[in-house]
Design a protein around this motif. Structure first.
Motif, PDB file in Angstrom:
ATOM      1  N   ALA A   3       0.847  -1.198   0.000  1.00 32.17           N
ATOM      2  CA  ALA A   3       0.000   0.000   0.000  1.00 32.17           C
ATOM      3  C   ALA A   3       0.881   1.245   0.000  1.00 32.17           C
ATOM      4  CB  ALA A   3      -0.926   0.008   1.213  1.00 32.17           C
ATOM      5  N   LEU A  40      -6.329  -5.510   4.646  1.00 27.99           N
ATOM      6  CA  LEU A  40      -5.629  -4.433   3.961  1.00 27.99           C
ATOM      7  C   LEU A  40      -6.457  -3.149   4.056  1.00 27.99           C
ATOM      8  CD1 LEU A  40      -4.149  -5.969   0.675  1.00 27.99           C
ATOM      9  CD2 LEU A  40      -2.914  -5.175   2.694  1.00 27.99           C
ATOM     10  N   THR A  75      -4.184   0.923  -2.424  1.00 23.41           N
ATOM     11  CA  THR A  75      -3.809  -0.490  -2.577  1.00 23.41           C
ATOM     12  C   THR A  75      -4.155  -0.929  -4.005  1.00 23.41           C
ATOM     13  OG1 THR A  75      -5.975  -1.343  -1.878  1.00 23.41           O
ATOM     14  CG2 THR A  75      -4.362  -0.867  -0.140  1.00 23.41           C
TER      15      THR A  75
END
Length: 346
Positions: free
Chosen positions: A137, A171, A207
């Motif tokens: 990321a 995430l 991301t």
């Protein structure tokens, strides 16, 4: 019959020089076997004074160091290299290390985003578990000037590279809580200013699923109230670093931020993710580097012994010209392994 004496035979002539000083020199008719006396003074043409000749300075004799002195010097060299290497590794050398890893990680993440292969979960595009150190990321917090690549994993080694994503959490951008850790002072200290964030300020995380926007909920330390868990289907990002003096962490600081953009779908995971190891928890060191530390320390010891022997055979300057770059490289390698034993949020 007495012969008149020759005033020039067997006698010295008196020569008066400027300045009222008389210097004796031998007569040209004196016995040739008699050595002429040395002239102990000469006339200075500038002011008529006498200048006595200066003795030639003695040339010092360079002595090679003894074996005992060489060993003692080698021990001091090792200690100095380790201390300097450790201090440099945590400060300016560590910052250079961090900046290089950030550039490399950014290039890799940008390429994967362009190819559509950036990670969107704990597996890569081939279905294999993400190795520690993989870029996952990009974190942008304009209020504190942070533009940081986030890598998978939170060990000391990963956090030398930059911010690290706790691999047992989601995430950024997905439903649930995502955790990102970063160092406060060492290796560039990317998270040193997150404690200055204020509720309501926004930042983004990018991301493989796109850019997600978060709004700061609170900044808390040990003893502060814990916010309520996010609602089902919503997301939260928690930023973690250390509190206390620089390089002397004594606690954990957390910044909670709620996801205010659309929630991204999380991939289906068909295996159980192993819980975080002790080395991946906040304020923990990584004892797995002990083996590498011993090997690097042995290499440094051998190099110092060779330099000590070279000082005896070659001389100090020649030995240091050859040995200083080698000792510096080995000292930094040892210092880096020692730094990985320290708390990962230092």
């Amino acid at each position: 019959m007495n012969l008149p004496s020759d005033p020039h035979q067997g006698a010295a002539r008196d020569v008066e020089v400027r300045g009222g000083v008389t210097v004796s020199e031998p007569s040209p008719c004196s016995d040739l076997a008699t050595p002429a006396p040395e002239v102990v003074a000469r006339v200075d043409s500038a002011d008529g004074g006498l200048v006595r000749p200066q003795a030639e300075p003695a040339v010092p004799v360079r002595r090679r160091p003894t074996a005992g002195a060489a060993i003692y010097g080698a021990a001091l060299s090792i200690a100095a290299v380790l201390l300097l290497g450790f201090a440099a590794d945590l400060t300016f050398v560590g910052a250079l290390h961090h900046n290089r890893d950030q550039r490399v990680g950014y290039s890799a993440l940008r390429l994967e985003l362009a190819k559509g292969k950036a990670p969107v979960g704990p597996l890569d595009y081939l279905g294999q578990p993400l190795p520690n150190g993989s870029p996952v990321a990009l974190l942008d917090i304009p209020e504190i000037g942070l533009h940081e690549v986030v890598f998978e994993g939170t060990t000391s080694r990963v956090l030398e590279m930059g911010a690290g994503h706790a691999r047992s959490t989601m995430l950024p951008g997905q439903a649930g809580t995502s955790v990102i850790m970063g160092r406060r002072a060492a290796y560039g200290g990317p998270f040193r200013d997150i404690g200055g964030l204020r509720p309501g300020e926004e930042f983004t995380a990018t991301t493989g699923q796109g850019k997600s926007t978060y709004k700061v909920l609170d900044v808390r330390r040990a003893g502060d109230p814990i916010p309520a868990a996010p609602a089902a289907g919503s997301g939260r990002l928690q930023l973690i670093t250390a509190t206390g003096p620089a390089y002397q962490p004594n606690g954990v600081l957390r910044v909670d931020a709620d996801l205010v953009s659309a929630t991204q779908p999380a991939p289906v995971v068909t295996f159980n993710i192993a819980p975080l190891a002790k080395a991946e928890s906040p304020l923990q060191g990584d004892s797995s580097v002990l083996g590498a530390l011993v090997l690097w320390a042995e290499a440094l010891l051998v190099a110092a012994g060779l330099i000590a022997a070279a000082r005896v055979r070659w001389g100090s300057w020649q030995a240091w010209i050859v040995g200083l770059p080698l000792l510096s490289a080995l000292g930094l390698a040892v210092a880096d392994r020692v730094a990985q034993l320290l708390p990962n949020l230092t």
